[in-house]
Design a protein around this motif. Sequence first.
Motif, mmCIF file in Angstrom:
data_model
loop_
_atom_site.group_PDB
_atom_site.id
_atom_site.type_symbol
_atom_site.label_atom_id
_atom_site.label_comp_id
_atom_site.label_asym_id
_atom_site.label_seq_id
_atom_site.Cartn_x
_atom_site.Cartn_y
_atom_site.Cartn_z
ATOM 1 N N PHE A 80 -3.904 2.786 -4.824
ATOM 2 C CA PHE A 80 -3.020 1.729 -5.309
ATOM 3 C C PHE A 80 -2.625 0.793 -4.170
ATOM 4 O O PHE A 80 -2.180 1.226 -3.106
ATOM 5 N N GLY A 81 -2.807 -0.500 -4.415
ATOM 6 C CA GLY A 81 -2.387 -1.502 -3.449
ATOM 7 C C GLY A 81 -3.296 -1.671 -2.256
ATOM 8 O O GLY A 81 -2.984 -2.450 -1.347
ATOM 9 N N GLN A 122 5.947 3.508 -8.402
ATOM 10 C CA GLN A 122 5.608 2.821 -9.650
ATOM 11 C C GLN A 122 6.067 3.628 -10.866
ATOM 12 O O GLN A 122 6.588 3.068 -11.832
ATOM 13 N N GLN A 167 -3.615 -1.056 -9.683
ATOM 14 C CA GLN A 167 -4.181 -2.212 -8.989
ATOM 15 C C GLN A 167 -4.523 -1.763 -7.579
ATOM 16 O O GLN A 167 -3.656 -1.273 -6.854
ATOM 17 N N GLY A 168 -5.773 -1.884 -7.198
ATOM 18 C CA GLY A 168 -6.186 -1.411 -5.880
ATOM 19 C C GLY A 168 -7.665 -1.074 -5.853
ATOM 20 O O GLY A 168 -8.452 -1.606 -6.642
ATOM 21 N N VAL A 205 3.378 5.214 -2.878
ATOM 22 C CA VAL A 205 3.277 3.961 -3.635
ATOM 23 C C VAL A 205 3.192 4.238 -5.131
ATOM 24 O O VAL A 205 3.811 3.550 -5.951
ATOM 25 N N GLU A 232 -3.572 6.501 -0.290
ATOM 26 C CA GLU A 232 -2.820 5.312 0.118
ATOM 27 C C GLU A 232 -2.111 5.563 1.446
ATOM 28 O O GLU A 232 -2.110 4.715 2.340
#
Length: 368
Positions: free
Chosen positions: A278-279, A86, A360-361, A82, A266
Amino acid sequence: MRIATTARWLCVLGLMVGLIQTAQAAPEVIKDVLGRSVRVDLPAKRVLLGFYFEDYMAIGGDKAFDSLVGLSRGWFVKSRQVVWEQYASARPTLLDVPDIGNVQDQSFSTEKVLAAKPGVVVLADWQFKALASEIPRLEAAGIPVVVVDYNAQTLERHLASTKVLGQLTGETVRAQRIADEYRQIVETIQQRIAKANLPRPRVYIELGDKGPAEHSYTYGKNMWGAMVDLAGGNNVAVPFVKDWGPINPEQLLVVKPQVVFIAGYESVSRPDAMQMGFGVPTAEARRRLQGFAQRKGWSAVPAIHDGRLHGVYHGATRSLLDAAQLQYLAKAMYPTLFTDIDPDTTYREFHRRYLPIQPQGTFVLNGK
C-alpha cells in the motif's frame, strides 16, 4: 371472541419467537482445522482474535467488526502500519478494541484475554502451539478456543479455516462463496499446468527485508515455499531450508534458479530493502528490486540473465488474499499459460467485494 382469539395467537407467536431465539442462542459443536470438537455459541458475539485479521473481516463482513472484544495487533501494526491505519480510518471503533499482546515477542497476556470476557478465542495453529501451557487456563474459565490456519498455505487448510470463520461469524453462505472462488483460482492454475505438462521451473523466493547485501529468509515447506509448490514451481530452497531461514549464497548459485521472486512489505527500515504494498510507487519498488539483480554472482543466474526477477507482496501471504499472489507466481513461472489472468485485478477486486478499504500501491512487479 375476536380479542380472545387474537390474544391466543399472540401468545403462540411469542412462544415461537422465544423458541427460535433460544435455538439461535444454543451452543453448537464445530470442528476446527485441527479436528478438535469445540462447543461455541453461534454466531459468536464476543470474539477475541489472535491472527488473520483481514480474513476474519472479509468473511464476517461489517458485523464482524462489532463482535471484536480483543485483538493481537502486534505483527499486523508493526509490519503493515499503513494498512492498519486505513482499516482504523474505515472503522474507528477498531482503535477501541483492547490489544491483548503478541505471541512472537512474548507480550501475549492471558490476563488481558480473561479480562475481555470473550465468547470464543480464535488462534492461528502456530499460536495455539506456542500457548500450549496457557490454553488450559482459558478452557478452565469456560472460554472455548478455536484454531484456524492460513500459514500452511495449502488449499485444504485455507478452505477449512474459511468454513470455521464462516460458522463463527454466522456468515456461512458468504464464507462458502469466498472458499469456492479461492478453490477455483487454485484449480485453474493447477489444471492448466497439468495439461501443458511442462518442466517445473527452478524457483527461488526471498523476503527482501535486509536488502541485497545480506540474504534474508527463504522458505522451505511453508508460506512462500508452499505457495511456489502450489503454483507448480520447483522450490530450490527445499533441500537446504526446512521451514524458513537464509540459504547459503554459494548453494543458491549452484542450483541456478530460473525464476526469482523478492518479497517486500510497506514497513522497511533499510533504504535498499525490498518494498511492496500500500502506498508504494511502482518506480520505487522497481528501483529496489533491481538492487537485488546486482548481487555478487547473480549475473550468471539464469533468472537474472533472462529477465525473470519479480517482486511480490509479503503482506498478502498467510491469507485468502494470497490468491492473487498465487496467480502471479504461476504467471511468472509459466507466462504462456496465463496471459488472460491479471493478478493485480484479482487482488483489488477481492477488496472491493469483501473489505472496507481499497488498495492503492504495488502488489506484484515484473522487474523487466
